[in-house]
Enzyme design. Structure first.
Site, short mmCIF file in Angstrom:
data_model
loop_
_atom_site.label_atom_id
_atom_site.label_comp_id
_atom_site.label_asym_id
_atom_site.label_seq_id
_atom_site.Cartn_x
_atom_site.Cartn_y
_atom_site.Cartn_z
N LYS A 134 0.82 -1.20 -0.10
CA LYS A 134 -0.05 0.07 0.04
C LYS A 134 0.84 1.34 -0.14
O LYS A 134 0.61 2.31 -0.54
CB LYS A 134 -0.85 -0.20 1.17
CG LYS A 134 -1.75 1.11 1.48
CD LYS A 134 -2.75 1.14 2.63
CE LYS A 134 -3.61 2.39 2.57
NZ LYS A 134 -4.52 2.40 3.65
N HIS A 276 -10.90 -25.01 -37.52
CA HIS A 276 -12.13 -24.77 -36.88
C HIS A 276 -12.42 -25.45 -35.35
O HIS A 276 -13.48 -25.86 -35.39
CB HIS A 276 -13.42 -24.37 -37.56
CG HIS A 276 -13.03 -23.12 -38.80
ND1 HIS A 276 -12.92 -21.81 -38.31
CD2 HIS A 276 -13.01 -23.17 -40.03
CE1 HIS A 276 -12.55 -21.16 -39.16
NE2 HIS A 276 -12.67 -21.82 -40.31
#
Length: 518
Positions: A134, A276
């Site tokens: 932090k 595909h």
């Protein structure tokens, strides 16, 4: 400057501490780490000396103290913060080196008890990491030994770490804490009342790392990125090294995965060509060249612009054959030097090298499908069929060659989109029908594909990924030339289909397992 070092994994920590000491950075540490550094002749201050409070509760409480978190969280650019530190005799901590109790490794061990799991949940470590991360503008936090070399190099050169480096370390730290908490959540929410572990926990926390942004998704108007599991399976697509070629696209990756998963399921040398997401040609042979030549014969039209995967080294002969067609992606566990030289002339071909793993190592444990605001999660379809599993249900018995072709056809059908019909003979696909709403249509399409490829289906075997609900599907494949059929069985009309097979003079076996693939 001061560095607080508290690590479970001591890899590289002594070397790191020596350099920090040489740079006049004070060393603070906890229990076992402090002892190790002191034994190496490094001046180190124990955390208990800093806090004025001894470690207690078997080490559960040692860094949870204002003199630790105050030193980590105080903003150096806020006078009130610095005044508070001075008033309470708290020194700043400018570098935090922490790795956490090995929770993930502990619960991965066979027979891990709930008590062992609980005792390996780190509390003080994550709290310090969050505080340091932090306050990244003033504090650097290291959570992995792999970060040490680059950080030391920057400290040697500049005497400090840049904002960019500290921010990157902060992000990595929050990611580590997130993954750690997710592992705990996954494990504990899977504990059942009797102490056993459920295959699907009450909450699942996906943990993935981005490998790359993609140009677009399935279509150009869609954005996309490629992620891998935090801990990927050995030999899976995400472990591939791209040796040459254009950037992989979203569709390249999806098709490549289908080809690789199929080809690595074969023990014999094999080649799989995918278009595909469906195999349009699969074959086994004595070497890569024979495998490719047979696979290509199945459907040369669909193979154009396809994805080709081998489970053996690609040599010059195979490379020369492959280079005659347009290929999007080529995959193999290795390539000979002259094969790679040949492909350099086709700079756009994406050439991937993927190390083969054992069948169990290289498989995902779970399959996941995204649906609207939810996930469908299932155990992966890793079922392997053997000869002993087959049940002959007709008067006519399959020959030894037919049995081998049946197993081959069944393996291929597992990777073909349902409804799947696969004609095979002599270790190669002869016609593939995929993804149709009707099994009859899949059978007809497979026959049409064979006709276009000028392949005779006379004497072939056929695999159907699910049962024939009526005899009409069987009649279509027999009319096309099939003499032996493998299907799961389990239909209310099984006897009707068996009677039809006996009437038509073909052999049929039941596998007892279905392989839907949607």
């Amino acid at each position: 400057m001061n560095a607080l070092i508290s690590v479970s994994d001591k890899t590289g920590i002594v070397e790191l501490a020596r350099v920090l000491h040489a740079l006049n950075i004070g060393l603070i540490s906890t229990g076992g780490t402090a002892k190790l550094l002191a034994e190496q002749g490094l001046p180190v201050k124990e955390v208990a000396e800093v806090t004025g409070f001894p470690e207690m509760l078997d080490g559960r409480v040692k860094t949870l103290h204002p003199k630790v978190h105050g030193g980590l969280l105080a903003r150096r650019d806020v006078p009130e913060h610095m005044a508070a530190l001075k008033a309470h005799d708290i020194d700043t901590i400018d570098l935090l080196v922490v790795n956490l109790y090995p929770f993930e490794a502990t619960v991965a061990k066979p027979g891990c008890s709930l008590e062992d799991a609980i005792e390996n949940i780190d509390i003080g470590g994550p709290a310090m990491v969050r505080s340091a991360a932090k306050n990244w503008k003033d504090v650097a936090v290291l959570t992995d030994a792999g970060q040490y070399p680059a950080v030391l190099d920057e400290l040697r050169q500049s005497g400090k770490l840049s904002d960019a480096t500290r921010f990157a370390l902060s992000v990595a730290a929050f990611n580590r804490i997130s993954n750690y908490d997710a592992a705990i959540s996954d494990y504990l929410s899977g504990i059942q009342a009797d102490g056993s572990h459920a295959p699907f926990p009450g909450q699942t926390n996906g943990r993935f790392v981005k490998l790359q942004d993609l140009r677009y998704g399935e279509n150009p108007h869609q954005q996309a990125a490629f992620y891998r599991d935090l801990h990927p399976a050995a030999g899976s697509l995400v472990t591939a090294v791209q040796l040459q070629g254009k950037e992989l696209s979203y569709n390249n990756i999806a098709d490549a995965d289908a080809a690789w998963e199929c080809v690595k399921s074969f023990e014999a040398p094999a080649c799989v060509i995918v278009k595909h997401a469906n195999p349009c040609g699969v074959a086994v042979g004595v070497d890569a060249l024979e495998c490719y030549s047979k696979a290509f014969q199945t459907d040369p039209t669909s193979a154009f612009g396809g994805i080709i995967a081998f489970n053996r080294t690609v040599d010059l002969a195979a490379a020369q054959a492959v280079s005659k067609q347009f290929v999007e992606v080529l995959m193999a566990p290795d390539y000979t030097a002259d094969a790679l030289d040949l492909f350099k002339a086709k700079a756009n071909v994406r050439v991937l090298k993927i190390a083969l793993a054992t069948a169990n190592e290289g498989r995902n444990a779970l399959d996941i499908k995204r649906v609207g605001s939810g996930l469908l999660v299932q155990t992966a379809d890793n079922h392997e069929l053997s000869l002993s599993d087959l049940k002959v249900v007709t008067k006519l018995q399959p020959s030894e060659q037919q049995l081998q072709d049946l197993l081959f056809a069944w393996k291929v059908a597992k990777y073909v989109k349902s409804n799947a019909i696969v004609f095979c003979a002599n270790g190669m696909t002869m016609g593939v029908g995929a993804g149709q709403m009707s099994r009859l249509d899949s059978a007809r399409i497979a026959s049409i594909k064979a006709e276009h490829a000028k392949l005779s289906l006379k004497g072939t075997v056929v695999a159907s990924d699910a049962f024939f609900p009526f005899r009409d599907g069987l009649d279509v494949v027999v009319d096309a030339g099939a003499t032996c059929v493998i299907q799961p069985g389990g239909s209310m009309r099984d006897q009707e289909v068996i009677d039809a097979a006996n009437e038509r003079g073909v052999a049929m076996v039941f596998s007892g397992v279905r392989h839907f693939r949607h």
